[in-house]
Design a protein around this motif. Sequence first.
Motif, PDB file in Angstrom:
ATOM      1  N   ASP A   1       0.833  -1.200   0.000  1.00  0.00           N
ATOM      2  CA  ASP A   1       0.000   0.000   0.000  1.00  0.00           C
ATOM      3  C   ASP A   1       0.874   1.258   0.000  1.00  0.00           C
ATOM      4  OD1 ASP A   1      -2.461  -1.242  -0.063  1.00  0.00           O
ATOM      5  OD2 ASP A   1      -2.934  -0.896   2.045  1.00  0.00           O
ATOM      6  N   LYS A   2       1.906   1.253   0.829  1.00  0.00           N
ATOM      7  CA  LYS A   2       2.808   2.413   0.896  1.00  0.00           C
ATOM      8  C   LYS A   2       3.529   2.616  -0.425  1.00  0.00           C
ATOM      9  CE  LYS A   2       3.468   2.136   5.854  1.00  0.00           C
ATOM     10  NZ  LYS A   2       4.373   1.787   6.952  1.00  0.00           N
ATOM     11  N   GLU A   3       3.952   1.518  -1.043  1.00  0.00           N
ATOM     12  CA  GLU A   3       4.687   1.599  -2.313  1.00  0.00           C
ATOM     13  C   GLU A   3       3.794   2.035  -3.473  1.00  0.00           C
ATOM     14  OE1 GLU A   3       6.312  -2.306  -2.776  1.00  0.00           O
ATOM     15  OE2 GLU A   3       7.822  -2.028  -1.202  1.00  0.00           O
ATOM     16  N   LYS A   4       2.567   1.547  -3.498  1.00  0.00           N
ATOM     17  CA  LYS A   4       1.672   1.771  -4.637  1.00  0.00           C
ATOM     18  C   LYS A   4       0.639   2.875  -4.415  1.00  0.00           C
ATOM     19  CE  LYS A   4       2.022  -3.071  -6.000  1.00  0.00           C
ATOM     20  NZ  LYS A   4       1.298  -4.336  -6.180  1.00  0.00           N
ATOM     21  N   GLY A   5       0.540   3.353  -3.174  1.00  0.00           N
ATOM     22  CA  GLY A   5      -0.448   4.388  -2.881  1.00  0.00           C
ATOM     23  C   GLY A   5      -1.868   3.861  -2.789  1.00  0.00           C
ATOM     24  N   THR A   6      -2.006   2.567  -2.507  1.00  0.00           N
ATOM     25  CA  THR A   6      -3.335   1.973  -2.341  1.00  0.00           C
ATOM     26  C   THR A   6      -3.719   1.964  -0.860  1.00  0.00           C
ATOM     27  OG1 THR A   6      -2.322  -0.220  -2.270  1.00  0.00           O
ATOM     28  CG2 THR A   6      -3.147   0.520  -4.405  1.00  0.00           C
ATOM     29  N   GLU A   7      -4.939   1.557  -0.571  1.00  0.00           N
ATOM     30  CA  GLU A   7      -5.417   1.514   0.813  1.00  0.00           C
ATOM     31  C   GLU A   7      -6.070   0.175   1.126  1.00  0.00           C
ATOM     32  OE1 GLU A   7      -7.112   4.958   2.752  1.00  0.00           O
ATOM     33  OE2 GLU A   7      -6.981   6.031   0.836  1.00  0.00           O
ATOM     34  N   PHE A   8      -5.522  -0.903   0.601  1.00  0.00           N
ATOM     35  CA  PHE A   8      -6.125  -2.214   0.826  1.00  0.00           C
ATOM     36  C   PHE A   8      -6.027  -2.664   2.285  1.00  0.00           C
ATOM     37  CE2 PHE A   8      -5.071  -2.934  -3.850  1.00  0.00           C
ATOM     38  CZ  PHE A   8      -6.335  -2.536  -4.252  1.00  0.00           C
ATOM     39  N   TYR A   9      -4.904  -2.400   2.930  1.00  0.00           N
ATOM     40  CA  TYR A   9      -4.747  -2.790   4.335  1.00  0.00           C
ATOM     41  C   TYR A   9      -5.772  -2.072   5.204  1.00  0.00           C
ATOM     42  CZ  TYR A   9      -2.753  -3.348   8.983  1.00  0.00           C
ATOM     43  OH  TYR A   9      -2.580  -3.631  10.313  1.00  0.00           O
ATOM     44  N   ARG A  10      -5.857  -0.763   5.040  1.00  0.00           N
ATOM     45  CA  ARG A  10      -6.820   0.032   5.817  1.00  0.00           C
ATOM     46  C   ARG A  10      -8.255  -0.392   5.510  1.00  0.00           C
ATOM     47  NH1 ARG A  10      -8.568   5.599   4.527  1.00  0.00           N
ATOM     48  NH2 ARG A  10      -9.799   6.255   6.302  1.00  0.00           N
ATOM     49  N   THR A  11      -8.526  -0.687   4.244  1.00  0.00           N
ATOM     50  CA  THR A  11      -9.858  -1.127   3.838  1.00  0.00           C
ATOM     51  C   THR A  11     -10.222  -2.439   4.518  1.00  0.00           C
ATOM     52  OG1 THR A  11      -9.644  -0.032   1.690  1.00  0.00           O
ATOM     53  CG2 THR A  11     -11.263  -1.816   1.852  1.00  0.00           C
TER      54      THR A  11
END
Length: 71
Positions: free
Chosen positions: A23-33
């Motif tokens: 998520d940090k590398e790609k700018g996604t929020e899957f962990y938080r989701t």
Amino acid sequence: MHLMKLEVKAIVIRELKIMEREDKEKGTEFYRTLKQYLMSGNNVNLAAKEMYIHRNTMVYRLSKIHEDARA
């Protein structure tokens, strides 16, 4: 049986750390989701509301998480 639970827990923790790093590398929020979804009792509508995102966005993210988990 207890050892098996510890092994499963270790695998889950490892995979969640990988998800958080990606998520940090790609700018996604899957962990938080995923975290919010689980904290909301697997309630998509509540999780989306808590994250201030549309329900469809939550469903999309969860489907991507599911796809990644199967890969």
